[in-house]
Scaffold this motif. Structure first.
Motif, short mmCIF file in Angstrom:
data_model
loop_
_atom_site.label_atom_id
_atom_site.label_comp_id
_atom_site.label_asym_id
_atom_site.label_seq_id
_atom_site.Cartn_x
_atom_site.Cartn_y
_atom_site.Cartn_z
N VAL A 11 0.86 -1.19 0.00
CA VAL A 11 0.00 0.00 0.00
C VAL A 11 0.89 1.24 0.00
N PHE A 12 0.39 2.31 -0.60
CA PHE A 12 1.16 3.53 -0.77
C PHE A 12 0.45 4.71 -0.13
N THR A 13 1.16 5.85 -0.04
CA THR A 13 0.58 7.04 0.58
C THR A 13 -0.34 7.79 -0.36
N SER A 14 -0.28 7.50 -1.65
CA SER A 14 -1.16 8.20 -2.58
C SER A 14 -1.45 7.34 -3.80
N HIS A 15 -2.56 7.64 -4.42
CA HIS A 15 -2.97 6.97 -5.64
C HIS A 15 -1.90 7.17 -6.73
N TYR A 16 -1.35 8.38 -6.82
CA TYR A 16 -0.33 8.69 -7.82
C TYR A 16 0.89 7.78 -7.67
N ARG A 17 1.36 7.61 -6.44
CA ARG A 17 2.55 6.77 -6.22
C ARG A 17 2.30 5.32 -6.62
N ALA A 18 1.15 4.81 -6.26
CA ALA A 18 0.81 3.43 -6.62
C ALA A 18 0.76 3.27 -8.14
N LEU A 19 0.13 4.20 -8.82
CA LEU A 19 0.04 4.16 -10.28
C LEU A 19 1.40 4.31 -10.95
N TYR A 20 2.21 5.21 -10.41
CA TYR A 20 3.53 5.45 -10.99
C TYR A 20 4.40 4.20 -10.92
N ILE A 21 4.47 3.59 -9.73
CA ILE A 21 5.34 2.42 -9.61
C ILE A 21 4.76 1.23 -10.37
N TYR A 22 3.44 1.14 -10.44
CA TYR A 22 2.79 0.10 -11.25
C TYR A 22 3.23 0.24 -12.71
N ASP A 23 3.23 1.45 -13.23
CA ASP A 23 3.63 1.69 -14.61
C ASP A 23 5.11 1.36 -14.83
N ARG A 24 5.96 1.75 -13.89
CA ARG A 24 7.39 1.45 -13.99
C ARG A 24 7.62 -0.07 -14.03
N LEU A 25 6.92 -0.79 -13.16
CA LEU A 25 7.09 -2.26 -13.10
C LEU A 25 6.55 -2.91 -14.37
N ARG A 26 5.45 -2.41 -14.89
CA ARG A 26 4.88 -2.93 -16.13
C ARG A 26 5.86 -2.76 -17.29
N LEU A 27 6.53 -1.62 -17.35
CA LEU A 27 7.51 -1.38 -18.41
C LEU A 27 8.71 -2.33 -18.31
N LYS A 28 8.99 -2.83 -17.10
CA LYS A 28 10.09 -3.80 -16.89
C LYS A 28 9.60 -5.24 -17.01
N ASN A 29 8.34 -5.41 -17.47
CA ASN A 29 7.72 -6.73 -17.61
C ASN A 29 7.65 -7.51 -16.30
N ILE A 30 7.45 -6.80 -15.21
CA ILE A 30 7.24 -7.43 -13.91
C ILE A 30 5.75 -7.44 -13.67
N LYS A 31 5.20 -8.63 -13.50
CA LYS A 31 3.75 -8.77 -13.35
C LYS A 31 3.31 -8.36 -11.95
N THR A 32 2.45 -7.36 -11.91
CA THR A 32 1.82 -6.92 -10.67
C THR A 32 0.35 -6.68 -10.98
N LYS A 33 -0.42 -6.48 -9.95
CA LYS A 33 -1.84 -6.21 -10.16
C LYS A 33 -2.22 -5.00 -9.33
N LEU A 34 -2.73 -3.98 -9.99
CA LEU A 34 -3.20 -2.77 -9.32
C LEU A 34 -4.61 -3.05 -8.83
N VAL A 35 -4.82 -2.93 -7.51
CA VAL A 35 -6.11 -3.26 -6.90
C VAL A 35 -6.53 -2.16 -5.93
N THR A 36 -7.79 -2.19 -5.58
CA THR A 36 -8.28 -1.33 -4.51
C THR A 36 -7.79 -1.92 -3.20
N ALA A 37 -7.21 -1.11 -2.35
CA ALA A 37 -6.69 -1.59 -1.07
C ALA A 37 -7.84 -2.12 -0.22
N PRO A 38 -7.71 -3.33 0.29
CA PRO A 38 -8.77 -3.88 1.15
C PRO A 38 -8.98 -3.02 2.40
N ASN A 39 -10.20 -2.95 2.87
CA ASN A 39 -10.51 -2.16 4.07
C ASN A 39 -9.66 -2.55 5.27
#
Length: 89
Positions: A11-39
Motif C-alpha cells: 500500500v502507498f501514501t497516494s494513488h499517484y505513487r501506486a500508479l507510478y510504480i505500477y507503470d514502472r514495473l509494467r515497463l520492466k515486464n514485472i507482473k503486478t496487479k493494481l487493486v483497490t486496497a482492502p478495508n
C-alpha cells in the motif's frame, strides 16, 4: 499456483505513487496487479499493488531506483476464498 495468485500486497501514501510504480514495473515486464486496497489494510490510499514472491527483489530495486516507497507491505494469507493480511514491512 494460479496465474492470478499473488503473495504480497503493497500500500502507498497516494494513488499517484501506486500508479507510478505500477507503470514502472509494467515497463520492466514485472507482473503486478493494481487493486483497490482492502478495508483491513487501507491506510491512506485506496490503491495497492499485489506482487509475487519471485518478483520481490526486482520490485525492491525498481522502488529504490524511483524513490517511491510503499507505506506498508503485507503477506497475503489465503483463507478459502477470503484473504487475511500479515504486516511484514
Amino acid at each position: 499456483m494460479r496465474l492470478d495468485d499473488y503473495d504480497y500486497i503493497m500500500v502507498f501514501t497516494s494513488h499517484y505513487r501506486a500508479l507510478y510504480i505500477y507503470d514502472r514495473l509494467r515497463l520492466k515486464n514485472i507482473k503486478t496487479k493494481l487493486v483497490t486496497a482492502p478495508n483491513k489494510i487501507h491506510i491512506s490510499c485506496t490503491q495497492a499493488l499485489k506482487i509475487k514472491e519471485e518478483d520481490r527483489e526486482n520490485i525492491k530495486i525498481e522502488i529504490e531506483r524511483n524513490n517511491i516507497y510503499p507505506t506498508a507491505i503485507f503477506k497475503i494469507i489465503k483463507n478459502g476464498k477470503e484473504e487475511d493480511y500479515e504486516l511484514i514491512e
